[in-house]
Design a protein around this motif. Structure first.
Motif, PDB file in Angstrom:
ATOM      1  N   LEU A  50      27.468 -57.945 -90.439  1.00 49.61           N
ATOM      2  CA  LEU A  50      27.093 -58.918 -91.818  1.00 49.61           C
ATOM      3  C   LEU A  50      25.372 -58.775 -91.131  1.00 49.61           C
ATOM      4  O   LEU A  50      24.838 -58.233 -89.991  1.00 49.61           O
ATOM      5  CB  LEU A  50      27.691 -60.061 -90.714  1.00 49.61           C
ATOM      6  CG  LEU A  50      29.035 -60.006 -90.674  1.00 49.61           C
ATOM      7  CD1 LEU A  50      29.338 -61.875 -90.830  1.00 49.61           C
ATOM      8  CD2 LEU A  50      28.787 -60.269 -92.691  1.00 49.61           C
ATOM      9  N   ALA A  51      24.111 -58.592 -91.878  1.00 51.97           N
ATOM     10  CA  ALA A  51      22.696 -58.652 -91.104  1.00 51.97           C
ATOM     11  C   ALA A  51      22.345 -59.775 -90.417  1.00 51.97           C
ATOM     12  O   ALA A  51      21.302 -59.475 -89.418  1.00 51.97           O
ATOM     13  CB  ALA A  51      22.221 -58.766 -92.815  1.00 51.97           C
ATOM     14  N   ASN A  52      22.983 -60.751 -89.717  1.00 51.26           N
ATOM     15  CA  ASN A  52      23.132 -61.283 -88.538  1.00 51.26           C
ATOM     16  C   ASN A  52      23.871 -62.836 -88.515  1.00 51.26           C
ATOM     17  O   ASN A  52      25.403 -62.828 -89.625  1.00 51.26           O
ATOM     18  CB  ASN A  52      22.062 -62.427 -89.664  1.00 51.26           C
ATOM     19  CG  ASN A  52      22.032 -63.489 -90.563  1.00 51.26           C
ATOM     20  OD1 ASN A  52      22.982 -64.436 -90.325  1.00 51.26           O
ATOM     21  ND2 ASN A  52      21.613 -63.185 -92.155  1.00 51.26           N
ATOM     22  N   LEU A  53      24.102 -63.557 -87.775  1.00 52.13           N
ATOM     23  CA  LEU A  53      25.482 -63.580 -87.262  1.00 52.13           C
ATOM     24  C   LEU A  53      25.391 -65.319 -87.275  1.00 52.13           C
ATOM     25  O   LEU A  53      26.208 -65.798 -87.018  1.00 52.13           O
ATOM     26  CB  LEU A  53      25.444 -63.608 -85.396  1.00 52.13           C
ATOM     27  CG  LEU A  53      26.061 -62.897 -85.269  1.00 52.13           C
ATOM     28  CD1 LEU A  53      25.463 -62.271 -83.380  1.00 52.13           C
ATOM     29  CD2 LEU A  53      26.739 -62.032 -85.378  1.00 52.13           C
ATOM     30  N   ASP A  54      24.603 -66.059 -88.310  1.00 54.44           N
ATOM     31  CA  ASP A  54      23.991 -67.313 -88.886  1.00 54.44           C
ATOM     32  C   ASP A  54      25.071 -67.668 -91.043  1.00 54.44           C
ATOM     33  O   ASP A  54      24.486 -68.479 -91.010  1.00 54.44           O
ATOM     34  CB  ASP A  54      22.530 -67.525 -88.837  1.00 54.44           C
ATOM     35  CG  ASP A  54      22.129 -67.633 -87.049  1.00 54.44           C
ATOM     36  OD1 ASP A  54      23.099 -68.087 -86.782  1.00 54.44           O
ATOM     37  OD2 ASP A  54      21.194 -67.324 -87.345  1.00 54.44           O
ATOM     38  N   GLY A  55      26.044 -66.593 -90.923  1.00 55.57           N
ATOM     39  CA  GLY A  55      26.410 -66.040 -91.679  1.00 55.57           C
ATOM     40  C   GLY A  55      25.176 -65.610 -92.836  1.00 55.57           C
ATOM     41  O   GLY A  55      23.934 -65.316 -92.880  1.00 55.57           O
ATOM     42  N   ASP A  56      26.583 -64.499 -93.612  1.00 54.74           N
ATOM     43  CA  ASP A  56      25.289 -63.397 -94.542  1.00 54.74           C
ATOM     44  C   ASP A  56      26.217 -63.583 -95.398  1.00 54.74           C
ATOM     45  O   ASP A  56      26.753 -63.072 -96.489  1.00 54.74           O
ATOM     46  CB  ASP A  56      25.448 -61.650 -93.667  1.00 54.74           C
ATOM     47  CG  ASP A  56      25.011 -60.917 -94.512  1.00 54.74           C
ATOM     48  OD1 ASP A  56      23.766 -61.573 -95.193  1.00 54.74           O
ATOM     49  OD2 ASP A  56      25.474 -59.956 -94.232  1.00 54.74           O
ATOM     50  N   ALA A  57      25.162 -64.086 -96.581  1.00 53.13           N
ATOM     51  CA  ALA A  57      25.173 -64.323 -98.072  1.00 53.13           C
ATOM     52  C   ALA A  57      26.067 -62.978 -99.263  1.00 53.13           C
ATOM     53  O   ALA A  57      26.432 -62.954 -99.524  1.00 53.13           O
ATOM     54  CB  ALA A  57      24.834 -64.819 -98.711  1.00 53.13           C
ATOM     55  N   ASP A  58      24.939 -61.576 -98.360  1.00 47.95           N
ATOM     56  CA  ASP A  58      24.850 -60.478 -99.151  1.00 47.95           C
ATOM     57  C   ASP A  58      25.914 -59.545 -97.805  1.00 47.95           C
ATOM     58  O   ASP A  58      25.140 -58.269 -97.679  1.00 47.95           O
ATOM     59  CB  ASP A  58      23.682 -59.951 -99.574  1.00 47.95           C
ATOM     60  CG  ASP A  58      23.507 -58.688-100.607  1.00 47.95           C
ATOM     61  OD1 ASP A  58      25.094 -58.872-100.609  1.00 47.95           O
ATOM     62  OD2 ASP A  58      22.916 -58.065 -99.963  1.00 47.95           O
ATOM     63  N   SER A 211      25.598 -48.626 -83.323  1.00 44.49           N
ATOM     64  CA  SER A 211      24.433 -48.496 -82.334  1.00 44.49           C
ATOM     65  C   SER A 211      22.790 -49.178 -83.615  1.00 44.49           C
ATOM     66  O   SER A 211      23.383 -49.028 -84.318  1.00 44.49           O
ATOM     67  CB  SER A 211      23.973 -46.647 -82.032  1.00 44.49           C
ATOM     68  OG  SER A 211      23.593 -45.938 -82.983  1.00 44.49           O
ATOM     69  N   GLY A 212      21.519 -48.871 -83.443  1.00 46.90           N
ATOM     70  CA  GLY A 212      20.600 -48.922 -83.705  1.00 46.90           C
ATOM     71  C   GLY A 212      20.388 -50.492 -83.875  1.00 46.90           C
ATOM     72  O   GLY A 212      20.803 -51.686 -83.210  1.00 46.90           O
ATOM     73  N   GLU A 213      19.972 -50.573 -86.006  1.00 47.55           N
ATOM     74  CA  GLU A 213      19.825 -52.106 -85.923  1.00 47.55           C
ATOM     75  C   GLU A 213      19.710 -52.571 -87.128  1.00 47.55           C
ATOM     76  O   GLU A 213      20.015 -51.347 -88.428  1.00 47.55           O
ATOM     77  CB  GLU A 213      17.980 -52.297 -85.494  1.00 47.55           C
ATOM     78  CG  GLU A 213      17.389 -52.249 -84.368  1.00 47.55           C
ATOM     79  CD  GLU A 213      15.548 -52.517 -84.084  1.00 47.55           C
ATOM     80  OE1 GLU A 213      15.093 -53.182 -85.019  1.00 47.55           O
ATOM     81  OE2 GLU A 213      15.410 -52.489 -83.195  1.00 47.55           O
ATOM     82  N   PHE A 214      20.401 -53.797 -87.326  1.00 51.29           N
ATOM     83  CA  PHE A 214      20.452 -54.042 -88.163  1.00 51.29           C
ATOM     84  C   PHE A 214      20.556 -54.841 -89.248  1.00 51.29           C
ATOM     85  O   PHE A 214      21.024 -56.070 -87.749  1.00 51.29           O
ATOM     86  CB  PHE A 214      22.187 -53.390 -88.906  1.00 51.29           C
ATOM     87  CG  PHE A 214      22.978 -53.491 -90.499  1.00 51.29           C
ATOM     88  CD1 PHE A 214      22.295 -53.007 -91.641  1.00 51.29           C
ATOM     89  CD2 PHE A 214      22.861 -54.214 -91.159  1.00 51.29           C
ATOM     90  CE1 PHE A 214      22.808 -53.690 -92.657  1.00 51.29           C
ATOM     91  CE2 PHE A 214      24.374 -55.349 -91.825  1.00 51.29           C
ATOM     92  CZ  PHE A 214      23.754 -54.513 -93.436  1.00 51.29           C
ATOM     93  N   GLY A 215      20.125 -55.465 -89.849  1.00 44.56           N
ATOM     94  CA  GLY A 215      19.520 -56.589 -90.217  1.00 44.56           C
ATOM     95  C   GLY A 215      18.655 -57.477 -88.666  1.00 44.56           C
ATOM     96  O   GLY A 215      17.405 -57.366 -88.686  1.00 44.56           O
ATOM     97  N   ASP A 216      18.904 -58.443 -88.917  1.00 44.10           N
ATOM     98  CA  ASP A 216      18.641 -59.183 -87.228  1.00 44.10           C
ATOM     99  C   ASP A 216      19.168 -58.627 -85.632  1.00 44.10           C
ATOM    100  O   ASP A 216      18.637 -59.263 -84.978  1.00 44.10           O
ATOM    101  CB  ASP A 216      18.822 -61.080 -87.416  1.00 44.10           C
ATOM    102  CG  ASP A 216      17.798 -61.375 -88.637  1.00 44.10           C
ATOM    103  OD1 ASP A 216      16.851 -60.788 -88.945  1.00 44.10           O
ATOM    104  OD2 ASP A 216      18.754 -62.619 -88.693  1.00 44.10           O
TER     105      ASP A 216
END
Length: 297
Positions: A50-58, A211-216
């Motif tokens: 998921l792109a963030n932990l607050d809900g990811d519509a995509d 590892s690295g970054e994805f979304g937030d």
């Protein structure tokens, strides 16, 4: 007795499935060239987390456990035992799942049971922990937040799991974040859980992570292999890479359990709160203190 060469991966993955498969193929080729027999890939390595932990519509692309993507993964695995995380579509729902494959097909499947923050807005929760036999021994799988609950690993150990693979997309802390990821408090928890789960069950533990970054999210990496004594025998640190170790699983478990057998010496009849009404009450109590106060009133 024969040692098993095993490896846990720390690597980045995203929504581009073709790019993910290319990275997985390269990791499998590297592992095979190094004589690895068991390779643990991270949670959501097919399609990203998921792109963030607050809900990811995509969210990640939904795949079926018997679909072409998992068959492709099995073909890549060939003579290796490979575990990998993906978004599973089944019974009209989505699950955060992990699969174990060889070139012969699927050996095991796990659906993430414990869901942090808003992950339940995307996924339905799994309902069980089950060990299964593989060419490298009896394995159990779990995903990320599952390892925060001692019951998860204990259930697998009691089902005969000699090796447990925990696949994660474990990020650094979102509050009080530090620029130096190695000092991050969520990384510290990640590492503590890995060592504790191995030691308390006296099992071999593989921990793979993004590892690295994805979304937030900024992932803490820290893929590692932990022996039944709770000692880290290989680790990537906060960088991308493979943690590789040779472990004679049978000998390691026998040695660890020879004097103090944590599974053998349990006293289940004394653990009266587990599975009782107290567990259910804790779900609705605002905190343990509230529950304790109500019990004395």
């Amino acid at each position: 007795m024969t040692a098993v060469r095993m490896a846990a991966v720390s690597a980045p993955f995203d929504r581009d499935l073709e790019q993910d498969f290319a990275r997985i193929a390269a990791l499998i080729d590297r592992a095979r060239a190094d004589g690895v027999q068991l390779l643990a890939l991270p949670e959501a390595c097919l399609g990203g987390y998921l792109a963030n932990l607050d809900g990811d519509a995509d969210g990640p692309p939904p795949l079926e456990a018997d679909g072409p993507e998992i068959k492709r993964l099995a073909a890549l695995a060939g003579d290796l035992v490979v575990t990998a995380g993906f978004c599973e579509r089944a019974d009209g729902a989505l699950y955060n799942s992990a699969v174990c494959v060889t070139g012969d097909g699927v050996l095991g499947l796990h659906r993430k049971v414990h869901q942090p923050l808003s992950e339940d807005a995307t996924y339905r929760a799994g309902e069980r922990f089950t060990a299964f036999d593989t060419p490298v021994g009896r394995l159990g799988m779990m995903i990320c937040y599952d390892k925060a609950f001692p019951e998860s690993a204990r259930e697998l150990a009691l089902d005969g799991a000699e090796v447990v693979v925990c696949m994660s997309a474990w990020p650094g802390s979102r509050t009080g974040a530090t620029a130096e990821l190695a000092r991050d408090r969520w990384k510290r928890r990640f590492d503590l859980f890995d060592r504790a789960r191995a030691l308390e069950n006296q099992i071999v533990w593989l921990s793979a992570n993004q590892s690295g970054e994805f979304g937030d999210l900024r992932f803490v990496a820290s893929a590692k292999i932990v022996d039944p004594g709770g000692d880290v025998v290989a680790c990537t640190g906060v960088a991308e890479g493979l943690a590789v170790a040779d472990i004679d699983v049978t000998e390691a478990l026998t040695t660890a359990r020879r004097s103090m057998g944590h599974l053998r010496d349990r006293r289940p009849a004394t653990y009266t709160a587990i599975g009782s009404g107290i567990d259910a009450a804790l779900d609705t109590a605002s905190d343990v203190g509230e529950l304790a106060r109500s019990a004395t009133e």
